[in-house]
Design a protein around this motif. Structure first.
Motif, PDB file in Angstrom:
ATOM      1  N   LYS A 627       0.844  -1.182   0.000  1.00 61.63           N
ATOM      2  CA  LYS A 627       0.000   0.000   0.000  1.00 61.63           C
ATOM      3  C   LYS A 627       0.884   1.239   0.000  1.00 61.63           C
ATOM      4  CE  LYS A 627      -3.968   1.601   2.668  1.00 61.63           C
ATOM      5  NZ  LYS A 627      -4.870   1.231   3.773  1.00 61.63           N
ATOM      6  N   GLY A 628       0.667   2.088  -0.921  1.00 59.19           N
ATOM      7  CA  GLY A 628       1.513   3.266  -0.966  1.00 59.19           C
ATOM      8  C   GLY A 628       0.837   4.375  -1.720  1.00 59.19           C
ATOM      9  N   ASP A 629       1.625   5.270  -2.233  1.00 54.59           N
ATOM     10  CA  ASP A 629       1.062   6.402  -2.937  1.00 54.59           C
ATOM     11  C   ASP A 629       0.395   5.980  -4.239  1.00 54.59           C
ATOM     12  OD1 ASP A 629       1.771   8.111  -0.993  1.00 54.59           O
ATOM     13  OD2 ASP A 629       3.645   8.772  -1.959  1.00 54.59           O
ATOM     14  N   VAL A 630       0.924   4.949  -4.842  1.00 53.57           N
ATOM     15  CA  VAL A 630       0.352   4.508  -6.112  1.00 53.57           C
ATOM     16  C   VAL A 630      -0.864   3.628  -5.850  1.00 53.57           C
ATOM     17  CG1 VAL A 630       0.755   3.271  -8.247  1.00 53.57           C
ATOM     18  CG2 VAL A 630       2.574   4.685  -7.259  1.00 53.57           C
ATOM     19  N   LEU A 631      -0.629   2.496  -5.246  1.00 51.19           N
ATOM     20  CA  LEU A 631      -1.734   1.574  -4.990  1.00 51.19           C
ATOM     21  C   LEU A 631      -2.200   1.756  -3.561  1.00 51.19           C
ATOM     22  CD1 LEU A 631      -3.321  -0.960  -6.099  1.00 51.19           C
ATOM     23  CD2 LEU A 631      -1.638  -2.320  -4.855  1.00 51.19           C
ATOM     24  N   ASN A 632      -3.459   2.142  -3.410  1.00 55.30           N
ATOM     25  CA  ASN A 632      -3.925   2.289  -2.040  1.00 55.30           C
ATOM     26  C   ASN A 632      -4.976   1.260  -1.659  1.00 55.30           C
ATOM     27  OD1 ASN A 632      -5.576   4.061  -3.857  1.00 55.30           O
ATOM     28  ND2 ASN A 632      -6.816   4.161  -1.997  1.00 55.30           N
ATOM     29  N   TYR A 633      -5.453   0.545  -2.647  1.00 59.31           N
ATOM     30  CA  TYR A 633      -6.473  -0.443  -2.319  1.00 59.31           C
ATOM     31  C   TYR A 633      -6.442  -1.557  -3.351  1.00 59.31           C
ATOM     32  CZ  TYR A 633     -11.053  -2.428  -1.113  1.00 59.31           C
ATOM     33  OH  TYR A 633     -12.066  -3.267  -0.743  1.00 59.31           O
ATOM     34  N   ALA A 634      -6.539  -2.786  -2.871  1.00 61.44           N
ATOM     35  CA  ALA A 634      -6.623  -3.911  -3.807  1.00 61.44           C
ATOM     36  C   ALA A 634      -7.456  -5.003  -3.178  1.00 61.44           C
ATOM     37  CB  ALA A 634      -5.235  -4.428  -4.144  1.00 61.44           C
ATOM     38  N   LYS A 635      -8.424  -5.447  -3.939  1.00 61.36           N
ATOM     39  CA  LYS A 635      -9.338  -6.476  -3.445  1.00 61.36           C
ATOM     40  C   LYS A 635      -9.559  -7.492  -4.548  1.00 61.36           C
ATOM     41  CE  LYS A 635     -14.246  -7.052  -2.290  1.00 61.36           C
ATOM     42  NZ  LYS A 635     -15.535  -6.387  -2.115  1.00 61.36           N
ATOM     43  N   VAL A 636      -9.588  -8.753  -4.168  1.00 57.61           N
ATOM     44  CA  VAL A 636      -9.845  -9.809  -5.135  1.00 57.61           C
ATOM     45  C   VAL A 636     -11.001 -10.645  -4.598  1.00 57.61           C
ATOM     46  CG1 VAL A 636      -8.873 -11.762  -6.380  1.00 57.61           C
ATOM     47  CG2 VAL A 636      -7.386  -9.882  -5.690  1.00 57.61           C
ATOM     48  N   ILE A 637     -11.913 -11.001  -5.468  1.00 56.52           N
ATOM     49  CA  ILE A 637     -13.022 -11.849  -5.018  1.00 56.52           C
ATOM     50  C   ILE A 637     -13.147 -13.068  -5.915  1.00 56.52           C
ATOM     51  CG2 ILE A 637     -14.445 -10.026  -3.985  1.00 56.52           C
ATOM     52  CD1 ILE A 637     -16.114 -10.260  -6.704  1.00 56.52           C
ATOM     53  N   ALA A 638     -13.739 -14.102  -5.371  1.00 57.24           N
ATOM     54  CA  ALA A 638     -14.075 -15.283  -6.152  1.00 57.24           C
ATOM     55  C   ALA A 638     -15.290 -15.901  -5.494  1.00 57.24           C
ATOM     56  CB  ALA A 638     -12.924 -16.270  -6.162  1.00 57.24           C
ATOM     57  N   ASN A 639     -16.218 -16.371  -6.287  1.00 63.46           N
ATOM     58  CA  ASN A 639     -17.373 -17.017  -5.681  1.00 63.46           C
ATOM     59  C   ASN A 639     -18.009 -18.036  -6.599  1.00 63.46           C
ATOM     60  OD1 ASN A 639     -19.692 -15.723  -7.198  1.00 63.46           O
ATOM     61  ND2 ASN A 639     -18.652 -13.894  -6.406  1.00 63.46           N
ATOM     62  N   TRP A 640     -18.701 -18.935  -5.973  1.00 62.85           N
ATOM     63  CA  TRP A 640     -19.438 -19.992  -6.671  1.00 62.85           C
ATOM     64  C   TRP A 640     -20.833 -20.047  -6.076  1.00 62.85           C
ATOM     65  CZ3 TRP A 640     -22.122 -24.262  -5.100  1.00 62.85           C
ATOM     66  CH2 TRP A 640     -22.447 -25.216  -6.088  1.00 62.85           C
ATOM     67  N   THR A 641     -21.827 -20.053  -6.923  1.00 60.59           N
ATOM     68  CA  THR A 641     -23.196 -19.941  -6.438  1.00 60.59           C
ATOM     69  C   THR A 641     -24.128 -20.841  -7.214  1.00 60.59           C
ATOM     70  OG1 THR A 641     -22.756 -17.606  -6.127  1.00 60.59           O
ATOM     71  CG2 THR A 641     -25.035 -18.300  -5.934  1.00 60.59           C
ATOM     72  N   LYS A 642     -25.023 -21.444  -6.503  1.00 65.63           N
ATOM     73  CA  LYS A 642     -26.076 -22.199  -7.172  1.00 65.63           C
ATOM     74  C   LYS A 642     -27.398 -21.665  -6.655  1.00 65.63           C
ATOM     75  CE  LYS A 642     -27.500 -26.951  -8.024  1.00 65.63           C
ATOM     76  NZ  LYS A 642     -27.297 -28.344  -7.660  1.00 65.63           N
ATOM     77  N   VAL A 643     -28.335 -21.460  -7.543  1.00 66.16           N
ATOM     78  CA  VAL A 643     -29.643 -20.963  -7.130  1.00 66.16           C
ATOM     79  C   VAL A 643     -30.731 -21.742  -7.856  1.00 66.16           C
ATOM     80  CG1 VAL A 643     -31.192 -18.983  -7.049  1.00 66.16           C
ATOM     81  CG2 VAL A 643     -28.764 -18.630  -6.702  1.00 66.16           C
ATOM     82  N   GLY A 644     -31.728 -22.148  -7.118  1.00 66.16           N
ATOM     83  CA  GLY A 644     -32.859 -22.845  -7.730  1.00 66.16           C
ATOM     84  C   GLY A 644     -33.971 -21.864  -8.042  1.00 66.16           C
TER      85      GLY A 644
END
Lengths: 1030, 516
Positions: A627-644
């Motif tokens: 985290k610094g002056d250039v990059l101040n935030y980084a988030k990664v997501i992954a998900n798996w979903t089943k819906v009926g």
């Protein structure tokens, strides 16, 4: 308005903050921002859990030891830290800063709130300011272009425009693909959202990722739009806010037409024709249209009037006024009352919408109990013409001075082939009155700091009254000219529909700090839904006394099979669990599971279960070093979903008898079997979705980047498919096939200029990019396509195995092996009746752009979008083709032409030779007309157009009067604005403004991509608005 | 703490109740609005089965998009036999597909779609789970055979043994057209046997029979007549097996009684509602208050039809057509507005009575529908007697033919046919004696007798016999007239694994098995 909005966020945060007291002295002070004291700001002793909130005057008081640090924070402001010294007074001024991406509190499914960091699937937020920037009375239309992955199509362009919201493309072939709309925690509908005054909406959270929506079960499988309406203003003083806007609405464009030939047929001028197949314009004085009542003719030079059909439409006006009174907060009790009035006088004379909305929200926390209530009462009255008058209007030859026929007499119309559109305005009418009552009550009880329980009960009652009538007309003119009788029989139909929908959520919430590293939040719940709908209608034909619209006056009542008298009821229950696990505030796990029972299935198929899991990793929290002056935030997501899902109508699994046509003829009834049935063993369909995504903030969020990629598979698709009629039924709804949607989205936020001062120069540019493709991966064993809709013999919308969905298919000209159009000896092409793929309906991609620039109270904002590619069918073009108004029909002096890239069959060489001299439509004017009438207009490929469109949706300029000028007026804030909507539209050359590709059909059938003539031309609006807060 | 426990307990109780009651709670899926189909007895479905299926013949103006397109046999037959033309003065390119020969899978697909779903109602009656409705079941068998014959005649191989099973088999296999024909004949035998064996335990047929009001004797005659029609249709086949079959079957008919009246249908057609009007009158005539249907001005006599009536001053012409200047004025099929006469003849008062006083449609709306005319029966018997004199002792082909012409005059209320028969007696193709080929005389007169009626019968006969001579429309693409229809779109979409390969050219080259 801005600070009030933030206030609520703070309240939400405050609720999660544990109150406790540290040793030390009492420090007091005032927290303020650029515009004055800031109520509800957080004051926390750093590295402890001790904290308080500022009161309505921005004042606070806290126990703190000298040497400790106070952290002042407020959502949307940059935190300020002050070390406590000797003084017992510490004032702090907060500057507006960007909300750190991860801090924003997001209201998710079932009202579960999480910081954005903990959200494990993708979402997009639209706040009130973005929503109301151009005073669009439709909250749904205001979302266009502001969130990636979101596509909104207008399903009607009438005075009450209706829309359909689709997130990330299709999941179903013939079931609904529309996103679920949730308003204040209770499921609702696009229609209700469209009728909700946008200024009442605090924010909209668009949950694109399936995982976030999985808890809503089948209803949420198409994504969820979570709408939160405004709550109290914060202070104990009542705050009054007045919003007014006035818009002028006008026809944006009408189709381009040829202006070389006028009214007539076969090259002869004739006063009664609906064709523009007359002689070339020569400017001589000519009678136009049928003789008028006094026997005279309307005589005018025989010349074309550009856009003469525009004369038919008038300038529309939209008036919106609202008053909102609010005060209090949850701890002490809050109340919000809002009254809103919208009146739209449409571009069609007499078409009008009047809407009143009243909203009352109130709540209070009392000890361990929290009680909140929310009541909305909405009435809407729409009057409009019921007929397809635009289809007729489009046939009007360009030399007809349309407005001079505004007497509305059919016998003195400009043609004998259809009734005067002005007659229809007055004699073919429809009245809709809608009343909605929506009540939401929430009761919460806190057992201890770890466990609380809440119940949300939502009752919606809707009443729709719909009355339509057509007055009688006996045609005198048409028989004189040997034309079809335009007479119309009077008719009257009135129907009433009552809906009562109950939705109840029981939630038991757990919140534990398992260890220093682990936080656990969990929810267990139960949901019930009960839907009751009753519809009754009466009506008939042949009104005895003209002008009396009542069943008493009907001489020939409709039969039972033409009317509706039914009620339906269906119920659904579900149990669900949600677990949020937070590890050191950088790794978040969300797991959900839900089991539903739906009454619409046969008993053995009622129960269905589906889980989901998602992970969110905040790299900048995990590795602070990056985290610094250039990059101040980084988030990664992954998900798996089943819906009926349960896309089956109540009772559909039962085979019932229906009354035969016309029964009872005299005194006995008789039944036939249904021709559209549902497989009694139909099962739920399942949508499985996989998604990965990332969010980045650079240069202290001066640049933000969000991206996600997803694959959605629908298995066991429930689809009404064409069955062999030989089975005795024409359609069966059953589980058939699979489809897959793949796509990605990118949202970029740029702040090239961002003054620290709120009234400094700020420029924000937010482009977004959407791409998706839906492919039919499996259709049941026997067929490889399903016809969704086939309005004509030459065009239809299909779901084809292995192809993009939805697919336009239609007839084409037959071509030789070199792709040349084969013409016969008369020059006419051969129409190949076999349906060919004519293109995918969905766009190649969509680019949206929101930008705003503000300085010293001035703000200029604009929203635009560009949909590239895709195809649509325009029936307007067909209409112009057969009536001889298409620009192409004016070419060559109407004397035949060599079909470009054509060939003819040469018997001698048994091959196709290039055609250089056989004229299509040549030899006579009649042959030319014949080509357009018998070939051109009945061949699908000629009428399918590129759906590319660029639209400047909104431009708004506003000015907030500086508070110093308002000091002694009692006015807290005041802003003025001017705005315009849909002022610029670009279509590719082949779409000469025939139809708006967005105005596609298919609210129910998904047969998107068909545009008919029952739509009015697109409208553009200009207006001004005034907002005052006392 | 105590209170907390109470709350937890009561919550648990609430949850427990919710789940225990779950199944009851969800038991709301019984349709309160309509009766379950399986429980509707034949006496409550026969009438609708009859009236719906009759719309295969008449067509229906209520073509709901996405529903069933019901351009019926009357329109198809009258255009294909060059009896109807379109009024080019008021409409652009009327019937252009029919005239050009642009036969696609959308072309008159309603005949198939509406045909099968209507016939399925008869199958449901036949299968109704009770021993007490033999008469009703017999009627259903007769009508199923009657309409299935048209399906075979117009399409050839079609689903039959696996058909009508609804959701249990939505993709029925195709059967050989010849075998279907044989089974239809068997069905008719069974129907007759059922009627003969019906006893007191079987419900009597009453007002729910809109065709013969429960006169089972007439139903047996109708069954025999259809069986004869099935056999005569195959009479030009020469293979030994077929010849033996026909002869064997004709033997079963020796001494059988045939229809002595027309088969009409009338469930109480009236002008209180458009859905209650005689469907032909509603589609091609007038609405209940006298507003003309769009088709009223569209359909006109063809020049070919006019030429068959005017030269012999046929007394029926003013009943069949609206005369213009005392004659039938026809438009040549495919002619354009410049070439066509300005005031062509539209459908005449025998079929479309003009509303009394312009608004009273009670007469036209309430007319009987003609399922099979007596003339048709007589011409059928005439052909049978002509071809198989030994099987029809005491029946004279010429006399039957003359009775057919007279039956047509009677139906059209045109008086005695005697003078007309004398006039045409010298005309080859029109009169019996002057016609070298008697079949041509039968077919020509059948065509004239069926004008504005179910000319599909005549068109099918034309495909079999080549008579009567029928000119092609001016706009015909050179392909001529088709011999059958193409399988409809619904089969390609809903039954693509079974539907036989077929090109547009195929339907011009081959007909069903009896015309190959």
């Amino acid at each position: 308005m801005r600070s009030k909005f933030k206030w609520i966020f703070t309240l939400v945060l405050a609720l999660t903050v544990q109150l406790s007291f540290a040793q030390g002295k009492t420090v007091t002070g005032t927290v303020s921002d650029a515009s004055g004291p800031l109520p509800g700001a957080n004051v926390v002793v750093k590295e402890t859990k001790a904290g308080v909130q500022t009161d309505v005057d921005g004042k606070y008081s806290i126990q703190v030891a000298t040497g400790q640090t106070l952290v002042f924070s407020f959502i949307g402001m940059t935190d300020r830290e002050v070390k406590v010294g000797a003084s017992t007074v510490v004032n702090a001024r907060l500057d507006e800063g960007s909300v750190t991406l991860g801090e924003v509190v997001v209201t998710g499914a079932l009202g579960i709130k999480r910081p954005a960091n903990a959200v494990t699937s993708s979402f997009g937020q639209v706040n009130n300011q973005q929503l109301t920037q151009a005073s669009n009375p439709s909250a749904v239309q205001s979302l266009v272009g502001k969130v990636s992955g979101l596509q909104i199509n207008a399903t009607s362009s009438s005075v009450e425009g209706t829309n359909k919201i689709v997130l990330r493309g299709a999941r179903s072939i013939s079931g609904s693909n529309e996103a679920l709309v949730v308003i204040d925690g209770a499921i609702s509908s696009t229609t209700v959202l469209n009728q909700l005054p946008p200024e009442l909406i605090e924010n909209v959270n668009v949950m694109k990722g399936a995982q976030g929506a999985a808890l809503y079960g089948s209803d949420g499988s198409n994504g969820v739009i979570i709408v939160t309406t405004r709550r109290g203003s914060g202070g104990d003083k009542i705050q009054i806010q007045v919003n007014s806007s006035f818009d002028i609405q006008e026809v944006a464009y009408v189709p381009q037409r040829q202006l070389r030939y006028g009214q007539g047929w076969d090259g002869n001028h004739s006063i009664q024709e609906n064709g523009s197949w007359g002689p070339e314009f020569d400017g001589t004085l000519q009678p136009t249209g049928l003789p008028q009542a006094d026997g005279s003719y309307i005589v005018r030079p025989y010349t074309g009037i550009k856009d003469n059909i525009k004369q038919f439409f008038k300038q529309g006006n939209i008036y919106q006024n609202s008053v909102t009174l609010s005060g209090g907060n949850l701890e002490e009790g809050y109340i919000t009352f809002s009254a809103n009035r919208n009146q739209t006088d449409f571009i069609v004379e007499g078409d009008q919408l009047k809407r009143n909305t009243f909203l009352l929200k109130s709540g209070k926390k009392m000890g361990r109990f929290t009680i909140e209530g929310n009541m909305t009462y909405l009435t809407q009255k729409v009057e409009q013409t019921g007929s397809d008058l635009y289809g007729n209007l489009l046939q009007t030859p360009s030399n007809v001075p349309v407005r001079r026929f505004s007497h509305g007499n059919n016998d003195q119309n400009w043609t004998v082939y259809y009734r005067n559109p002005y007659w229809s305005l007055q004699n073919d009418r429809e009245f809709n009155r809608t009343e909605r009552f929506i009540g939401i009550a929430t009761l919460g009880y806190e057992f201890n700091k770890n466990i609380n329980v809440s119940y949300l009960a939502n009752l919606r009652m809707h009443n729709f009254d719909n009355t339509s009538y057509v007055n009688e007309y006996n045609d005198l003119a048409a028989p004189v000219y040997g034309s079809s009788d335009r007479s119309v029989q009077s008719s009257f139909l009135t129907s009433q529909q009552f809906q009562r929908l109950f939705y109840g959520d029981l939630l038991i919430n757990f919140d534990y700090e398992l260890s220093k590293d682990f936080n656990l939040r969990a929810n267990l719940g139960n949901n019930i839904q009960d839907t009751y709908i009753k519809i009754n209608s009466v009506g008939g034909t042949n009104l005895e006394i003209p002008g009396v619209y009542n069943f008493n006056n009907v001489l020939n009542p409709y039969t039972a099979s033409q009317l509706t008298n039914q009620y339906t009821r269906n119920r659904k229950t579900g149990v669900f669990a949600n677990v949020d696990l937070d590890f050191r505030n950088y790794l978040f796990l969300n797991v959900t599971a839900r089991n539903d029972w739906s009454s619409v299935f046969a008993e053995e198929n009622r129960s269905f279960f589906y889980p989901s899991a998602g992970l969110s990793f905040i790299a900048t929290n995990a590795f602070p070093s990056i985290k610094g002056d250039v990059l101040n935030y980084a988030k990664v997501i992954a998900n798996w979903t089943k819906v009926g899902r349960d896309p089956v109508a109540p009772y559909a699994v039962q085979n019932v008898g229906v009354l035969g046509i016309g029964y009872p003829f005299t005194d006995a009834n008789s039944y036939v079997q249904q021709t559209r049935i549902t497989d009694p063993n139909i099962e739920p369909e399942f949508v499985t979705s996989k998604e990965i995504g990332a969010s980045f903030g650079f240069f202290n969020d001066r640049i933000t980047l969000d991206g996600s990629f997803y694959i959605t598979d629908t298995d066991n698709l429930v689809t009404s498919s064409t069955s062999s009629s030989a089975s005795g039924v024409t359609n069966i709804r059953l589980n058939v096939g699979n489809l897959q949607t793949k796509g990605f989205e990118i949202d970029l936020g740029l702040r090239p200029l961002w003054s620290k001062e709120a009234d400094g120069l700020r420029l924000e540019i937010r482009p977004n990019f959407t791409y998706y493709r839906t492919e039919i991966t499996k259709i049941n064993a026997d067929a490889d396509e399903v016809s969704l809709r086939q309005p004509y013999d030459w065009i239809g919308v299909f779901a084809v195995k292995g192809q993009d969905f939805p697919m336009l298919k239609g007839t084409t000209y037959a071509r030789d092996d070199q792709g040349r159009i084969i013409v016969d000896e008369s020059g006419n092409p051969t129409i190949d009746p076999e349906f060919k793929n004519l293109g995918r309906v969905t766009p190649d991609y969509i680019v949206g752009l929101n930008s705003s620039i503000s300085y010293k109270g001035f703000k200029l904002a604009a929203t635009m979008d560009y949909r590239k590619g895709g195809k649509f069918y325009s029936d307007v073009k067909r209409n112009l083709a057969w009536t001889g108004q298409l620009v192409e029909t004016a070419a060559n002096g109407r004397d035949g032409f060599v079909m470009p890239n054509s060939s003819y069959y040469d018997a001698g060489s048994d091959s196709y030779l290039p055609n250089t001299n056989i004229l299509t439509g040549g030899g006579s004017y009649t042959n030319f007309i014949n080509y357009y009438n018998s070939y051109y207009q009945t061949t699908g490929e000629n009428l399918v157009l590129d759906a590319t469109a660029f639209k400047l949706r909104e431009v708004a300029l506003s000015y907030a009067i500086p508070s110093k000028f308002l000091d002694k007026t009692g006015i807290q804030s005041m802003s003025l604005g001017v705005h315009a909507r849909n002022i610029l539209t670009y279509f590719p050359k082949q779409n000469r403004f025939y139809s708006d590709p967005e105005a596609s059909e298919g609210a129910v059938t998904n047969a998107d991509g068909l545009s008919f003539t029952d739509r009015y031309p697109a409208q553009q609006t200009y207006g001004a608005s005034l907002n005052i807060t006392f | 703490m105590k209170m907390k426990r109470n709350i937890v307990l009561s919550l648990t109780a609430v949850l427990a109740t919710l789940f225990a009651g779950c199944n009851d709670y969800l038991d709301v899926n019984d349709n309160p609005n309509s009766p379950e189909y399986g429980r509707i007895p034949p006496n409550l479905s026969l009438s609708a089965a009859q009236t719906q299926s009759f719309r295969i013949i008449t067509g229906d103006s209520r073509n709901v998009e996405g529903g069933i397109n019901t351009n019926g046999l009357i329109q198809l037959g009258n255009i294909m036999t060059n009896t109807w033309a379109g009024n080019v003065n008021s409409f652009t390119n009327p019937y252009s597909d029919e005239f050009r020969g642009n036969i696609t899978s959308s072309f008159y697909s309603g005949v198939w779609d509406w045909g099968y779903v209507s016939i399925a109602n008869f199958q449901k009656i036949i299968e109704y789970n009770s021993e007490d409705f033999d008469n009703h079941k017999a009627i259903a068998m007769v009508l199923k055979s009657f309409y299935m014959q048209y399906i075979v005649d117009l399409y050839g191989d079609v689903p039959y043994t696996e058909a009508f099973q609804g959701g249990n088999d939505s993709t029925p296999a195709y059967d050989d057209d010849k075998q279907i024909y044989r089974d239809l004949a068997d069905q008719l035998d069974q129907a007759v046997a059922l009627i003969e064996s019906a006893d007191g335990s079987d419900a009597a047929v009453g007002g729910e029979d809109e065709m013969f009001s429960g006169d089972m004797q007439q139903w047996m005659r109708f069954a025999n007549t259809i069986k004869l029609r099935l056999l005569i249709r195959q009479s030009d086949l020469t293979d030994a097996e077929t010849v033996a079959y026909i002869n064997g079957q004709l033997d079963t008919l020796v001494g059988a009684e045939y229809l002595n009246t027309a088969v009409t249908i009338n469930p109480g057609y009236n002008n209180t509602n458009s859905a209650r009007q005689n469907p032909f009158y509603n589609t091609y005539g007038y609405g209940i208050t006298g507003v003309a249907a769009g088709n009223r001005n569209l359909v006109t006599a063809s020049e070919h039809a006019a030429d068959a009536l005017n030269p012999v001053a046929d007394p029926r012409r003013g009943r069949i057509w609206v005369l213009q200047g005392g004659v039938v004025v026809g438009i040549e099929q495919g002619d354009d507005a410049e070439g066509a006469p300005n005031n062509p003849s539209s459908i005449g008062p025998a079929f479309i009575p003009v509303p009394v006083g312009g608004t009273n449609t009670s007469v036209g709306s309430a007319m009987d529908g003609y399922v099979m005319t007596l003339a048709e029966v007589k011409f059928l018997l005439s052909e049978a007697a002509l071809k198989y004199p030994s099987k029809f002792p005491g029946m004279d082909a010429k006399a039957l033919w003359e009775q057919g012409v007279q039956a047509s005059f009677d139906q059209l209320e045109a008086g005695s046919a005697t003078t007309y028969l004398e006039t045409v007696s010298t005309l080859d193709g029109f009169g019996w004696d002057a016609s070298a080929n008697k079949v041509e005389a039968i077919m020509t007169q059948k065509w004239i007798a069926l004008m504005n009626g179910n000319e599909a019968e005549s068109w099918i006969d034309y495909n079999r016999t080549g008579f009567p001579e029928t000119p092609l429309p001016l706009t015909n693409n050179g392909v001529g007239r088709p011999k059958r229809l193409m399988y409809p779109v619904s089969e390609y979409v809903g039954n693509s694994a079974n539907v036989p390969q077929q090109t547009a050219a195929d339907v011009f080259s081959t007909g069903p098995f009896w015309a190959q």
